[in-house]
Write a protein that holds these residues in place. Structure first.
Motif, PDB file in Angstrom:
ATOM      1  N   GLY A   1      -0.099   0.306  -2.743  1.00 56.59           N
ATOM      2  CA  GLY A   1       0.962  -0.598  -3.211  1.00 56.59           C
ATOM      3  C   GLY A   1       1.460  -0.244  -4.595  1.00 56.59           C
ATOM      4  O   GLY A   1       2.221  -0.998  -5.195  1.00 56.59           O
ATOM      5  N   GLU A   2       1.026   0.924  -5.090  1.00 58.82           N
ATOM      6  CA  GLU A   2       1.415   1.299  -6.452  1.00 58.82           C
ATOM      7  C   GLU A   2       2.833   1.868  -6.498  1.00 58.82           C
ATOM      8  O   GLU A   2       3.519   1.757  -7.509  1.00 58.82           O
ATOM      9  CB  GLU A   2       0.417   2.310  -7.037  1.00 58.82           C
ATOM     10  CG  GLU A   2       0.526   3.753  -6.548  1.00 58.82           C
ATOM     11  CD  GLU A   2       0.153   3.942  -5.091  1.00 58.82           C
ATOM     12  OE1 GLU A   2      -0.301   2.975  -4.464  1.00 58.82           O
ATOM     13  OE2 GLU A   2       0.323   5.052  -4.561  1.00 58.82           O
TER      14      GLU A   2
ATOM     15  N   ARG B   1       8.695  -1.139  -0.306  1.00 54.90           N
ATOM     16  CA  ARG B   1       7.458  -0.557   0.230  1.00 54.90           C
ATOM     17  C   ARG B   1       7.783   0.582   1.191  1.00 54.90           C
ATOM     18  O   ARG B   1       8.633   0.410   2.090  1.00 54.90           O
ATOM     19  CB  ARG B   1       6.664  -1.611   1.007  1.00 54.90           C
ATOM     20  CG  ARG B   1       6.245  -2.835   0.192  1.00 54.90           C
ATOM     21  CD  ARG B   1       5.181  -2.511  -0.777  1.00 54.90           C
ATOM     22  NE  ARG B   1       4.570  -3.694  -1.360  1.00 54.90           N
ATOM     23  CZ  ARG B   1       3.819  -3.667  -2.453  1.00 54.90           C
ATOM     24  NH1 ARG B   1       3.596  -2.528  -3.093  1.00 54.90           N
ATOM     25  NH2 ARG B   1       3.286  -4.760  -2.910  1.00 54.90           N
TER      26      ARG B   1
ATOM     27  N   ASP C   1       3.962  12.188   2.512  1.00 55.23           N
ATOM     28  CA  ASP C   1       4.783  11.384   3.428  1.00 55.23           C
ATOM     29  C   ASP C   1       6.081  12.107   3.774  1.00 55.23           C
ATOM     30  O   ASP C   1       6.511  12.144   4.929  1.00 55.23           O
ATOM     31  CB  ASP C   1       5.129  10.027   2.800  1.00 55.23           C
ATOM     32  CG  ASP C   1       3.918   9.130   2.711  1.00 55.23           C
ATOM     33  OD1 ASP C   1       2.882   9.499   3.305  1.00 55.23           O
ATOM     34  OD2 ASP C   1       3.996   8.083   2.056  1.00 55.23           O
TER      35      ASP C   1
END
Ligand code: CMP
Length: 446
Positions: free
Chosen positions: A382-383, A392, A437
């Motif tokens: 969640g950083e 997000r 990602d």
């Protein structure tokens, strides 16, 4: 000077408590039976006198506390003591048996000495007032369950009272030549009367006004004490496990509410599981709300202690400075998720970063069908939303019961601004994650 929270003073108070209890049992027995003390009793009596004398001396060095203020001035302490308990304490510290022996050897008429001492010895019972003070301190400072301590103290007074009442009874009834049996009979009479059982097998002599009056007084006292004791015990038992009672009440309330609002059974099950997990992992305590009344400095120390485990688990905290840890740790807030719960979903605006204390979460890809990573104890997530000011990039779902701690955005920004080391570590990992990602989604699109 001896301060009230001195460990040695507590140990000394324990010895005095024992000594006063001995005196409180022995003095009325001597008054009633008027026996010639055996050797060990004389020795015990002398030890008692020495202890009491030492206590008188210590009183002059004991810092007193009055309305929260400590009185440390020796002259003031002495003045107060001299004006209050000094004389009775000193009388109680007389070695009665020893003087009696010496007087006998010196040819003083013993009967007279014996009579005077029998009465004078009663001052030792006055030390019970000190004892009440000691018991109050024990009650305040004990780390045991307060209910149990109260129950113990109550039992102590009840047994002492029963002993005195029995001795009083012995003084007004005819006795046999077996003092032990006489005493046991008196105690039996006292307990049956006080507990309002009243078998009636030992009764007052109807021709003796003293015995009748005494019995009636004990009956009245007994009813009061009995009611008080039973009431207290009921109260203590009810309070013995406040946490469990609170949890049960909460569960009943929740169940009734869910039934009233027709919550679907599967959701009901999840809610119940959540509370059961809270019960198993932290006995249902909402830790932060328990300590809300504490002043900030104490609260910080407690939170520090409670949150310490997460600091030890998270690698990026290791080796950090004390100021950093202190600043961060008091701002961490605990949250619990049950298996299958979403901590947040992709695309949401985020203002919290999470650290995992227990359990596992999965980081899910765009349509939640693919697991990008599984994070466990000591890792964080969640950083990115906080660092890069973006929504997000993935959804996060709890795989099992998860104990998480979160930092909110304002603390995160403040801490990052103040501790560049921490900022560097978090940013590095976020970049790594981001590029992995990108690589995955690049592969997917290709
Ligand atoms: P954020 O974008 O705020 O919310 C989703 C979080 O998932 C993200 O921050 C990262 O903390 C985490 N995350 C994203 N990709 C990965 C990855 N490849 N490995 C581990 N964690 C990731």
């Amino acid at each position: 000077m001896i301060y009230p929270d001195n460990q040695w003073k507590h140990a000394w108070d324990g010895i005095i408590l024992f000594a006063v209890t001995f005196a409180a049992f022995e003095v009325p027995l001597r008054l009633v039976f008027d026996y010639r003390p055996e050797e060990w009793v004389t020795v015990a009596d002398t030890i008692l006198a020495v202890l009491f004398l030492a206590d008188v001396v210590l009183q002059f060095y004991s810092v007193q506390s009055e309305q929260g203020q400590l009185i440390t001035d020796r002259r003031e302490i002495a003045r107060r003591y001299m004006q209050s308990w000094f004389v009775p304490d000193l009388l109680a510290a007389m070695p009665f048996d020893l003087i009696y022996l010496v007087a006998g050897a010196a040819g003083v008429p013993l009967l007279l000495v014996q009579r005077i001492f029998r009465v004078l010895r009663i001052v030792r019972i006055l030390r019970l007032f000190h004892l009440a003070q000691i018991l109050r301190t024990i009650q305040r400072q004990s780390t045991l369950h307060p209910g149990l301590v109260r129950m113990g103290i109550l039992a102590y007074w009840v047994f002492l009272a029963a002993h005195w009442i029995s001795c009083g009874w012995l003084a007004i009834v005819s006795r046999t030549d077996d003092p032990v049996l006489d005493y046991l009979n008196a105690l039996y009479w006292c307990l049956t009367t006080m507990a309002t059982v009243g078998y009636g097998d030992i009764t007052p002599d109807r021709t003796s006004a003293v015995q009748l009056l005494y019995t009636m007084a004990v009956m009245i006292l007994g009813v009061g004490v009995y009611g008080y004791v039973i009431g207290n015990i009921a109260n203590m038992i009810a309070n013995l496990d406040v946490a469990r009672a609170h949890h049960q009440e909460k569960m009943e309330q929740i169940t009734a509410f869910m039934r009233y609002r027709n919550i679907p059974p599967a959701l009901q099950m999840r809610i119940r599981n959540y509370y059961n997990y809270l019960w198993e992992s932290r006995r249902g305590y909402d830790e932060l709300s328990v300590i809300t009344d504490l002043p900030d400095s104490l609260k910080a120390d407690v939170v520090m202690h409670l949150n310490m485990e997460i600091l030890e688990k998270v690698p990026i905290f290791r080796g950090s400075s004390n100021e950093f840890i202190r600043e961060l740790v008091v701002e961490l807030r605990p949250v619990v998720y049950t298996p299958g719960d979403y901590v947040f979903r992709r695309g949401e605006l985020g203002d919290r970063m999470y650290f995992i204390s227990k359990g596992k979460v999965e980081i899910l890809s765009e349509d939640d069908s693919e697991v990008r990573a599984v994070l466990s104890e000591g890792e964080f997530f969640g950083e990115m939303a906080l660092l890069f000011h973006q929504p997000r990039v993935a959804s996060v779902r709890a795989l099992d019961y998860c104990d998480l701690y979160y930092l909110d955005r304002s603390t995160f920004d403040r801490v990052l601004g103040r501790y560049p080391e921490f900022k560097k570590k978090v940013t590095e990992l976020a970049r790594e994650r981001s590029s992995s990602d990108d690589a995955v989604s690049g592969e997917l699109h290709a």
